[in-house]
Write an enzyme that holds these catalytic residues in place. Structure first.
Site, PDB file in Angstrom:
ATOM      1  N   LYS A 201      -3.736   2.703   9.880  1.00 40.58           N
ATOM      2  CA  LYS A 201      -3.498   2.531   8.447  1.00 40.58           C
ATOM      3  C   LYS A 201      -2.323   1.588   8.267  1.00 40.58           C
ATOM      4  O   LYS A 201      -1.212   1.875   8.690  1.00 40.58           O
ATOM      5  CB  LYS A 201      -3.223   3.880   7.783  1.00 40.58           C
ATOM      6  CG  LYS A 201      -2.999   3.791   6.281  1.00 40.58           C
ATOM      7  CD  LYS A 201      -2.754   5.171   5.692  1.00 40.58           C
ATOM      8  CE  LYS A 201      -2.511   5.111   4.204  1.00 40.58           C
ATOM      9  NZ  LYS A 201      -2.241   6.450   3.622  1.00 40.58           N
ATOM     10  N   LYS A 254      -7.887   1.233   7.837  1.00 41.90           N
ATOM     11  CA  LYS A 254      -7.602   1.054   6.411  1.00 41.90           C
ATOM     12  C   LYS A 254      -6.486   0.038   6.252  1.00 41.90           C
ATOM     13  O   LYS A 254      -5.450   0.182   6.897  1.00 41.90           O
ATOM     14  CB  LYS A 254      -7.186   2.398   5.803  1.00 41.90           C
ATOM     15  CG  LYS A 254      -6.875   2.356   4.309  1.00 41.90           C
ATOM     16  CD  LYS A 254      -6.448   3.716   3.799  1.00 41.90           C
ATOM     17  CE  LYS A 254      -6.168   3.663   2.300  1.00 41.90           C
ATOM     18  NZ  LYS A 254      -5.698   4.948   1.761  1.00 41.90           N
TER      19      LYS A 254
END
Length: 331
Positions: A201, A254
Site C-alpha cells: 500500500k 493499492k
C-alpha cells in the site's frame, strides 16, 4: 525463426467480433469484482460523496439495500468501511462489538448470507488524529507506534469476525500486522477466516476522494512513515514476502492504475490470489471526464478493469463494480 509478412498476418484473427472473442487472452467477469461501501450511523441516510459521484455514505439499512443490489448483479463480495459517531485516541469504534462496521457486517450477513463480506481492518477512520494507530504523546509527525498498535488491530479483527465478517483485510501497513491478526483470530477460534492483506500500500495522492468518503484525513503530518514510497518496487516484494510468511491468504496492491508493474511483479512471485484496489482518485478522474463528455465512461472503465486483470490481478476492488457488472451483462 519467426515467419514474416506476408506469410504472417496477425490481422487475420481480428476480422470480426466473434473471432476476437474466441482468441481473447484476458476476460473480465463479475466474479473479479469487489464493491466498497461506507457505513455511517443513523437510518435512511444516503449522502453522496461530492468528490466521488455515484458513491454514498450509507446508514446500515441502506447498506443492506445496496448489498442486495450488488448480490443480484452477480458481484460476489463487498468491503465495508465505517465512519463512527465519535472518535478517540484508542480507536474504540474500530474494535467495539457494536461498532459501525460490526453492525453493518452482521446486518448484511443476516440479509444476504451468501454475499462475501470483507471488512477493512484499520484505525484511521476511528482515531481523533486520523492516523492508523497509537501516536507518541505530543508527536505531530504521524509516526505511529507500531507494536502497541498491533494489539488494537488484533482486537479489531476478532470483533469483526465475531460480527460475521468472512474476510479480514488489514490496511494500516504496520510491521507484523498479519502475524498479529492471525494469532488473534486463531486464539479466538477463527482459524478458518482468511486474511486479505494490503501488502503493498503506497502513500499515494490518488486517495484524496476516499478521505472525504471515510472522513479519515490525518489532522497533522501524513502517512509516509508507514505507507510505502511510490518510487519503490523491490520494497513491495519484500513486504509481500513478509506477509506471506506471516500467514496472509491473499495479497493486495493499492493503488492499481499507476502500479500495474507492481501487480505484475507480485503475481510473478506468488501463487496466492492478488487483489488490486482501483482507488478513489482513479475512479473520480474517470467520472469527472465522463461528466464533461471527454471520454466514453463504459469503454474506459471496462478497458481499465481488464488491464488490471491482464497485469495479474485476480480480484479488483472498484467503485465502478455495479456499473461494470451491468455493462458486462449487456455484452
Amino acid at each position: 525463426m519467426m515467419l514474416m509478412f506476408p506469410i504472417n498476418r496477425p490481422r487475420r484473427l481480428r476480422q470480426n467480433d466473434h473471432l476476437r472473442r474466441m482468441v481473447r487472452e484476458t476476460i473480465l467477469t463479475t466474479n473479479d469484482l469487489i464493491y466498497p461501501l461506507f457505513a455511517v450511523p443513523g437510518s435512511s441516510v444516503a449522502k453522496e460523496v461530492v468528490s466521488m459521484p455515484g458513491v454514498y455514505q450509507l446508514s446500515i439499512d441502506k447498506i443492506v439495500d445496496e448489498a442486495k443490489e450488488v448480490y443480484d448483479l452477480g458481484i460476489p463480495a463487498i468491503i465495508l468501511f465505517g465512519i463512527p459517531e465519535e472518535k478517540d485516541t484508542e480507536a474504540t469504534g474500530a474494535w467495539h462489538d457494536h461498532g459501525i462496521v460490526q453492525q453493518a457486517a452482521t446486518a448484511v450477513k443476516e440479509a444476504i448470507p451468501d454475499l462475501v463480506v470483507i471488512v477493512d481492518t484499520c484505525l484511521c477512520e476511528y482515531t481523533s488524529h486520523g492516523h492508523c494507530g497509537y501516536l507518541e504523546v505530543g508527536d505531530l509527525t504521524g509516526r505511529v507506534l507500531n507494536d502497541p498498535t498491533l494489539e488494537l488491530l488484533k482486537k479489531t479483527a476478532v470483533s469483526q469476525a465475531n460480527a460475521g465478517a468472512d474476510i479480514i483485510a488489514p490496511s494500516g501497513m504496520m510491521d507484523g500486522f498479519v502475524q498479529a491478526i492471525r494469532e488473534g483470530l486463531d486464539e479466538a477460534g477463527f482459524n478458518h477466516i482468511p486474511i486479505l492483506s494490503y501488502a503493498a500500500k503506497y502513500a499515494s495522492a490518488y486517495y484524496g476522494p476516499f478521505r472525504d468518503a471515510a472522513d479519515s484525513s490525518p489532522q497533522f503530518g501524513d502517512r509516509r512513515t508507514y505507507q510505502m514510497d511510490p518510487g519503490n518496487a523491490r520494497e513491495a516484494l519484500k513486504e509481500v514476502d513478509l506477509d506471506i510468511a506471516e500467514g496472509a491468504d491473499m495479497l493486495m496492491v493499492k493503488p492499481a492504475l499507476s502500479y500495474m508493474d507492481i501487480i505484475w511483479r507480485v503475481k510473478e512471485m506468488t501463487d496466492l490470489p492478488v487483489a488490486a484496489y482501483n482507488v478513489s482518485g482513479e475512479y473520480s478522474m474517470v467520472k469527472a471526464a465522463a461528466l464533461k463528455g471527454w471520454i466514453d465512461e463504459k469503454k474506459v472503465t471496462l478497458e481499465t478493469l481488464t488491464s488490471f486483470k491482464r497485469a495479474g490481478a485476480d480480484l479488483i476492488l472498484t467503485y465502478h463494480a455495479k456499473d461494470a457488472a451491468r455493462w458486462l451483462q449487456e455484452g
